[in-house]
Design an enzyme around this catalytic site. Structure first.
Site, PDB file in Angstrom:
ATOM      1  N   GLU A 112       0.671  -1.107   0.539  1.00  0.00           N
ATOM      2  CA  GLU A 112       0.193  -0.012   0.006  1.00  0.00           C
ATOM      3  C   GLU A 112       1.436   1.012   0.130  1.00  0.00           C
ATOM      4  O   GLU A 112       2.392   1.753   0.029  1.00  0.00           O
ATOM      5  CB  GLU A 112      -1.129  -0.059   1.080  1.00  0.00           C
ATOM      6  CG  GLU A 112      -2.484  -1.319   1.175  1.00  0.00           C
ATOM      7  CD  GLU A 112      -3.315  -0.606   1.991  1.00  0.00           C
ATOM      8  OE1 GLU A 112      -2.464  -0.254   3.129  1.00  0.00           O
ATOM      9  OE2 GLU A 112      -3.715  -2.075   2.209  1.00  0.00           O
ATOM     10  N   ASP A 218     -17.365  10.109  19.497  1.00  0.00           N
ATOM     11  CA  ASP A 218     -18.514   9.941  21.300  1.00  0.00           C
ATOM     12  C   ASP A 218     -16.960   9.735  21.592  1.00  0.00           C
ATOM     13  O   ASP A 218     -16.713  10.595  23.041  1.00  0.00           O
ATOM     14  CB  ASP A 218     -18.622   8.808  21.406  1.00  0.00           C
ATOM     15  CG  ASP A 218     -20.072   8.887  20.123  1.00  0.00           C
ATOM     16  OD1 ASP A 218     -20.323   9.495  19.418  1.00  0.00           O
ATOM     17  OD2 ASP A 218     -21.073   7.786  20.472  1.00  0.00           O
ATOM     18  N   HIS A 239      -9.535   9.672   2.875  1.00  0.00           N
ATOM     19  CA  HIS A 239      -8.574   8.739   2.042  1.00  0.00           C
ATOM     20  C   HIS A 239      -8.557   8.977   0.322  1.00  0.00           C
ATOM     21  O   HIS A 239      -9.803   9.247   0.032  1.00  0.00           O
ATOM     22  CB  HIS A 239      -9.533   7.060   2.030  1.00  0.00           C
ATOM     23  CG  HIS A 239      -9.006   5.975   1.467  1.00  0.00           C
ATOM     24  ND1 HIS A 239      -8.915   5.662   0.172  1.00  0.00           N
ATOM     25  CD2 HIS A 239      -8.012   4.666   1.917  1.00  0.00           C
ATOM     26  CE1 HIS A 239      -8.106   4.777  -0.048  1.00  0.00           C
ATOM     27  NE2 HIS A 239      -7.776   3.780   1.282  1.00  0.00           N
ATOM     28  N   ARG A 285      -1.319   8.903   1.805  1.00  0.00           N
ATOM     29  CA  ARG A 285      -2.049   9.333   1.396  1.00  0.00           C
ATOM     30  C   ARG A 285      -2.587  10.814   1.106  1.00  0.00           C
ATOM     31  O   ARG A 285      -2.866  11.597   0.439  1.00  0.00           O
ATOM     32  CB  ARG A 285      -3.141   9.030   2.745  1.00  0.00           C
ATOM     33  CG  ARG A 285      -3.844   8.073   2.519  1.00  0.00           C
ATOM     34  CD  ARG A 285      -4.719   6.807   3.021  1.00  0.00           C
ATOM     35  NE  ARG A 285      -4.508   5.444   2.809  1.00  0.00           N
ATOM     36  CZ  ARG A 285      -5.320   4.698   4.478  1.00  0.00           C
ATOM     37  NH1 ARG A 285      -5.355   4.997   4.980  1.00  0.00           N
ATOM     38  NH2 ARG A 285      -4.833   4.042   3.779  1.00  0.00           N
ATOM     39  N   HIS A 347     -11.738   9.504   6.362  1.00  0.00           N
ATOM     40  CA  HIS A 347     -11.170   8.551   6.521  1.00  0.00           C
ATOM     41  C   HIS A 347     -10.807   7.966   7.275  1.00  0.00           C
ATOM     42  O   HIS A 347     -11.604   6.840   9.007  1.00  0.00           O
ATOM     43  CB  HIS A 347     -10.520   8.074   5.799  1.00  0.00           C
ATOM     44  CG  HIS A 347     -10.216   6.653   5.512  1.00  0.00           C
ATOM     45  ND1 HIS A 347     -10.929   5.446   5.414  1.00  0.00           N
ATOM     46  CD2 HIS A 347      -9.120   5.788   5.365  1.00  0.00           C
ATOM     47  CE1 HIS A 347     -10.461   5.144   5.152  1.00  0.00           C
ATOM     48  NE2 HIS A 347      -9.038   4.285   5.626  1.00  0.00           N
ATOM     49  N   ARG A 382      -1.140   9.173   8.940  1.00  0.00           N
ATOM     50  CA  ARG A 382      -1.219   8.238   9.162  1.00  0.00           C
ATOM     51  C   ARG A 382      -0.127   6.891   7.689  1.00  0.00           C
ATOM     52  O   ARG A 382      -0.849   7.293   6.581  1.00  0.00           O
ATOM     53  CB  ARG A 382      -1.970   6.916   9.321  1.00  0.00           C
ATOM     54  CG  ARG A 382      -2.194   5.525   9.966  1.00  0.00           C
ATOM     55  CD  ARG A 382      -3.309   5.117  10.529  1.00  0.00           C
ATOM     56  NE  ARG A 382      -4.904   5.467   9.655  1.00  0.00           N
ATOM     57  CZ  ARG A 382      -5.918   4.104   8.443  1.00  0.00           C
ATOM     58  NH1 ARG A 382      -4.601   3.024   8.964  1.00  0.00           N
ATOM     59  NH2 ARG A 382      -6.140   4.530   7.799  1.00  0.00           N
TER      60      ARG A 382
HETATM   61  P1  FAD Z   1     -14.433   0.803  15.764  1.00  0.00           P
HETATM   62  O1  FAD Z   1     -13.688  -0.029  15.093  1.00  0.00           O
HETATM   63  O2  FAD Z   1     -15.006   1.423  15.010  1.00  0.00           O
HETATM   64  O3  FAD Z   1     -14.910   0.170  16.465  1.00  0.00           O
HETATM   65  C1  FAD Z   1     -15.346   1.522  17.737  1.00  0.00           C
HETATM   66  C2  FAD Z   1     -16.998   0.719  18.799  1.00  0.00           C
HETATM   67  O4  FAD Z   1     -16.842   1.382  19.425  1.00  0.00           O
HETATM   68  C3  FAD Z   1     -17.678   0.286  17.265  1.00  0.00           C
HETATM   69  O5  FAD Z   1     -17.810  -1.700  18.313  1.00  0.00           O
HETATM   70  C4  FAD Z   1     -19.372   1.283  17.922  1.00  0.00           C
HETATM   71  O6  FAD Z   1     -20.336   1.215  17.738  1.00  0.00           O
HETATM   72  C5  FAD Z   1     -18.838   1.813  19.728  1.00  0.00           C
HETATM   73  N1  FAD Z   1     -19.151   3.148  19.651  1.00  0.00           N
HETATM   74  C6  FAD Z   1     -18.790   4.323  19.469  1.00  0.00           C
HETATM   75  N2  FAD Z   1     -19.134   4.658  20.230  1.00  0.00           N
HETATM   76  C7  FAD Z   1     -19.419   4.140  21.199  1.00  0.00           C
HETATM   77  C8  FAD Z   1     -20.660   4.978  22.896  1.00  0.00           C
HETATM   78  N3  FAD Z   1     -20.656   6.496  22.655  1.00  0.00           N
HETATM   79  N4  FAD Z   1     -21.202   3.924  23.685  1.00  0.00           N
HETATM   80  C9  FAD Z   1     -20.636   2.260  23.165  1.00  0.00           C
HETATM   81  N5  FAD Z   1     -19.705   2.059  21.732  1.00  0.00           N
HETATM   82  C10 FAD Z   1     -19.164   3.273  21.163  1.00  0.00           C
HETATM   83  N6  FAD Z   1      -6.812   0.000   8.926  1.00  0.00           N
HETATM   84  C11 FAD Z   1      -6.178  -0.533   8.674  1.00  0.00           C
HETATM   85  O7  FAD Z   1      -5.325  -0.425   9.422  1.00  0.00           O
HETATM   86  N7  FAD Z   1      -6.052  -1.688   7.251  1.00  0.00           N
HETATM   87  C12 FAD Z   1      -6.583  -1.343   6.230  1.00  0.00           C
HETATM   88  O8  FAD Z   1      -7.568  -2.161   6.162  1.00  0.00           O
HETATM   89  C13 FAD Z   1      -8.023  -0.694   7.090  1.00  0.00           C
HETATM   90  N8  FAD Z   1      -9.165  -0.314   6.094  1.00  0.00           N
HETATM   91  C14 FAD Z   1     -10.493   0.415   6.479  1.00  0.00           C
HETATM   92  C15 FAD Z   1     -11.713   0.994   5.577  1.00  0.00           C
HETATM   93  C16 FAD Z   1     -12.261   1.778   6.047  1.00  0.00           C
HETATM   94  C17 FAD Z   1     -13.883   1.852   5.291  1.00  0.00           C
HETATM   95  C18 FAD Z   1     -12.661   2.061   7.271  1.00  0.00           C
HETATM   96  C19 FAD Z   1     -14.198   3.558   7.542  1.00  0.00           C
HETATM   97  C20 FAD Z   1     -11.423   2.069   8.127  1.00  0.00           C
HETATM   98  C21 FAD Z   1     -10.013   1.653   7.899  1.00  0.00           C
HETATM   99  N9  FAD Z   1      -9.133   1.296   8.601  1.00  0.00           N
HETATM  100  C22 FAD Z   1      -8.081   0.393   7.941  1.00  0.00           C
HETATM  101  C23 FAD Z   1      -9.106   2.308   9.358  1.00  0.00           C
HETATM  102  C24 FAD Z   1      -9.701   0.979  10.473  1.00  0.00           C
HETATM  103  O9  FAD Z   1     -10.092   0.100  10.136  1.00  0.00           O
HETATM  104  C25 FAD Z   1     -10.027   1.719  12.455  1.00  0.00           C
HETATM  105  O10 FAD Z   1      -8.988   2.653  12.482  1.00  0.00           O
HETATM  106  C26 FAD Z   1     -10.264   0.305  13.400  1.00  0.00           C
HETATM  107  O11 FAD Z   1     -11.185  -0.145  12.746  1.00  0.00           O
HETATM  108  C27 FAD Z   1     -10.192   1.341  14.493  1.00  0.00           C
HETATM  109  O12 FAD Z   1     -10.089   0.107  15.260  1.00  0.00           O
HETATM  110  P2  FAD Z   1     -11.497   1.105  16.686  1.00  0.00           P
HETATM  111  O13 FAD Z   1     -11.253  -0.613  18.242  1.00  0.00           O
HETATM  112  O14 FAD Z   1     -10.481   1.479  17.634  1.00  0.00           O
HETATM  113  O15 FAD Z   1     -12.774   1.635  16.258  1.00  0.00           O
HETATM  114  C1  SIN Z   2      -7.427   0.736   2.089  1.00  0.00           C
HETATM  115  O1  SIN Z   2      -8.158  -0.341   2.157  1.00  0.00           O
HETATM  116  O2  SIN Z   2      -6.685   1.881   1.752  1.00  0.00           O
HETATM  117  C2  SIN Z   2      -7.304   1.285   4.037  1.00  0.00           C
HETATM  118  C3  SIN Z   2      -6.624   0.901   4.483  1.00  0.00           C
HETATM  119  C4  SIN Z   2      -6.361   2.456   5.979  1.00  0.00           C
HETATM  120  O3  SIN Z   2      -6.878   3.078   5.788  1.00  0.00           O
HETATM  121  O4  SIN Z   2      -5.694   1.662   6.592  1.00  0.00           O
END
Ligand code: FAD
Ligand code: SIN
Length: 536
Positions: A112, A218, A239, A285, A347, A382
């Site tokens: 990537e 939040d 993104h 990015r 993103h 990032r």
């Molecule tokens: P999240 O996975 O967002 O989980 C947050 C949780 O908190 C959820 O369950 C939500 O419902 C809960 N929540 C939020 N607020 C509250 C509240 N007030 N009360 C109770 N629950 C709450 N990163 C990579 O490294 N590689 C990738 O390939 C990649 N691809 C991506 C593709 C997309 C489309 C997106 C949107 C992001 C991508 N990212 C990628 C970024 C990555 O997915 C996220 O940064 C990462 O998953 C965040 O994980 P997390 O556990 O911190 O939060």
């Molecule tokens: C992607 O698959 O392009 C998302 C990867 C990332 O957000 O790190």
């Protein structure tokens, strides 16, 4: 009756679930999550998780790529921890049942933007949903973990709730959270010895985003209200390639597709990225998103093209089945024979709640993990696929910290009053909530996007201030409901982003301001906002 736990984890993405699985060995765990358990940014991750696992790769190279993408603001120690502990955490994910893609028995490593080696471990182009599936399955097999869906955390509990505003200088400590049980329509208190914020990102503060509806900032808003330090909120990652006009949230076209050989062209067929950066479509990015923005402004077009038509159709279908199928079935686009119209979309939040190398925030017994945290690993931009990695590495380290602190684990919890909603009434003017939400999203998109100026930021600040005042008044008078809680948080994070952006009088990484186009050494530090909203 009091509900008391050793650990309350807020959020059920990769950070929350990973922490909960580790913590269940040490005590009782409650996971509160605001929708169904799988609904998270994690579930939509496509590209994968970066780790040094190939013989031609080294930790030094991964560190160098991360720091170079972060344009001087990464914390060297945090990056070192991320990169060196990453491979073990990826192996742990596999032990927990995550089936990453293998070719001839060997992990298939993708490429990537900004990476100098192939190091993206993935499950085809649905890496996040595979991780979420496996971790949720592992959690369901742990009797020590209670999961409450449709529970929306409203505010953290500190001394403030015990006995009113604390004494100046007094160290804050967190003892749990008030959360709205959406099915019961009531706010309840949940007490805990350690509270772990894993609430993910805030993409929904922008009109166009790849983030699902849950991503309303939040965690950052709650931590800020409780008095925790927050930092680097100006660094919002756009993104480069979301599918044009694909609705809300925008459908992501993974960067891994560019790693596979897709190129970016403008409407004249010109491979324009080479004019902006020698790495072409695989530059970091911030550079690619800005270049697309510049091309669109120059040409007046609505989108640019991501072109894979020169690649073998079979290998596209095999490597990216989800993207291929979604484009075909939902949008009538065959990506093997036609270029994909793409535009940048909000993103990822590089900033967040300030933590140390063990996920500790500036409030005692409150940890922040995953996207909600500012650990220092991402700096001003990032590196792709370092986010899932950050979540697992720091979740593991946080537990290590708590394990060694016996006193904290044995602490007696204070008596906390229930949520007071006397004098409030049911919201009748729903339309105001919806209008305010749209106004924030549009303002942020128009004035606090990829290219900023002081004039536009000040305009955004005036509008956000006005909306915030309205929302606060409404919040005080109204029974709390989900839409209002999220709206209040969106307004808070919008304000934090604008304040931070106005404070940084230079351009660096994801923060580009036309009045200050240069990157300057005197600004080589984090933008920290304290509880009173002061920017340091
Ligand atoms: P999240 O996975 O967002 O989980 C947050 C949780 O908190 C959820 O369950 C939500 O419902 C809960 N929540 C939020 N607020 C509250 C509240 N007030 N009360 C109770 N629950 C709450 N990163 C990579 O490294 N590689 C990738 O390939 C990649 N691809 C991506 C593709 C997309 C489309 C997106 C949107 C992001 C991508 N990212 C990628 C970024 C990555 O997915 C996220 O940064 C990462 O998953 C965040 O994980 P997390 O556990 O911190 O939060
Ligand atoms: C992607 O698959 O392009 C998302 C990867 C990332 O957000 O790190």
């Amino acid at each position: 009756m009091n509900e008391e736990y050793d650990f309350i984890v807020i959020g059920s993405g990769i950070a929350g679930l990973s922490f909960a699985l580790d913590a269940s060995r040490l005590g009782s765990v409650l996971i509160l999550t605001k929708k169904s358990s799988a609904e998270s940014n994690t579930n939509y991750a496509q590209g994968g998780i970066a780790a040094v696992l190939s013989p031609d790769d080294t930790p030094e190279l991964h560190v160098r790529d991360t720091i170079s993408a972060g344009v001087g603001l990464c914390h060297a120690e945090a990056v070192d921890v991320l990169v060196r502990e990453g491979p073990d955490r990826v192996r742990e994910l596999m032990n927990r049942g995550v089936a990453f893609t293998r070719e001839n028995g060997v992990l298939d490593l993708g490429l990537e933007g900004g990476h100098s080696r192939r190091r993206i471990v993935h499950a085809r182009d649905r890496s996040g949903s595979e991780i979420e599936r496996a971790l949720l399955q592992a959690v369901s097999a742990e009797p020590g973990i209670v999961v409450r869906e449709n529970h929306l955390a409203v505010d953290l509990i500190t001394q403030h709730q015990e006995r009113g505003p604390g004494t100046p200088g007094e160290r804050l400590r967190c003892s749990g959270v008030y959360a709205l049980d959406a099915s019961a329509g009531a706010v309840k208190k949940f007490l805990s010895r350690s509270t772990i914020l894993c609430t993910g990102g805030l993409g929904q503060v922008y009109r166009h985003t790849t983030n699902p509806l849950i991503a309303t900032g939040d965690g950052v808003a709650m931590a800020h209200r409780a008095g925790a330090a927050v930092a680097n909120m100006e660094f919002i990652q756009f993104h480069p390639t979301s599918l044009y006009d694909s609705g809300s949230p925008a459908f992501l076209i993974s960067e891994a597709i560019r790693g596979f050989g897709a190129v970016l062209r403008n409407m004249r067929g010109d491979e324009f990225m080479l004019r902006y950066d020698a790495r072409g479509a695989l530059a970091p990015r911030d550079i690619v998103a800005r270049a697309i923005d510049a091309e669109l402004k120059k040409t007046g077009d609505d989108y640019v093209h991501l072109d894979l038509t020169h690649l073998k159709a079979d290998s596209i279908r095999r490597g990216f089945p989800h993207i291929h199928q979604t484009c075909q079935e939902k949008f009538g686009l065959d990506i093997t024979s036609a270029p994909i119209p793409v535009v940048p979309a909000a993103h990822y939040a590089c900033g967040g709640v300030v933590t140390d190398l063990h996920g500790r925030t500036t409030i005692d017994h409150l940890y922040a993990l995953g996207e909600v945290a500012m650990t220092g690993v991402h700096g001003a931009n990032r590196l792709a696929s370092n986010s899932l990695l950050e979540a697992v590495v720091f979740a593991h380290r946080a537990l290590g910290d708590i394990r060694s602190d016996r006193a904290a684990r044995a602490r007696k919890l204070p008596v906390i009053p229930g949520w007071d909603d006397s004098g409030t009434f049911d919201p009748e003017e729903w339309v105001l909530i919806e209008h305010n939400r749209r106004e924030i999203q549009q303002t942020m998109w128009d004035y606090v996007g990829i290219i900023r100026s002081t004039h536009r930021l000040e305009r955004a600040q005036r509008r956000i201030n006005l909306v915030r005042e309205e929302i606060e008044t409404f919040f005080r008078r109204t029974t709390v409901v989900e839409g209002l809680i999220e709206l209040r948080n969106l307004a808070t994070v919008a304000d934090l982003i604008v304040r931070s952006a106005l404070a940084r009088k230079e351009s660096r990484g994801l923060h580009y301001v036309t009045d200050f186009p240069e990157t300057r050494d005197e600004w080589l530090s984090d933008t920290v906002i304290d509880a009173d909203g002061r920017v340091a």
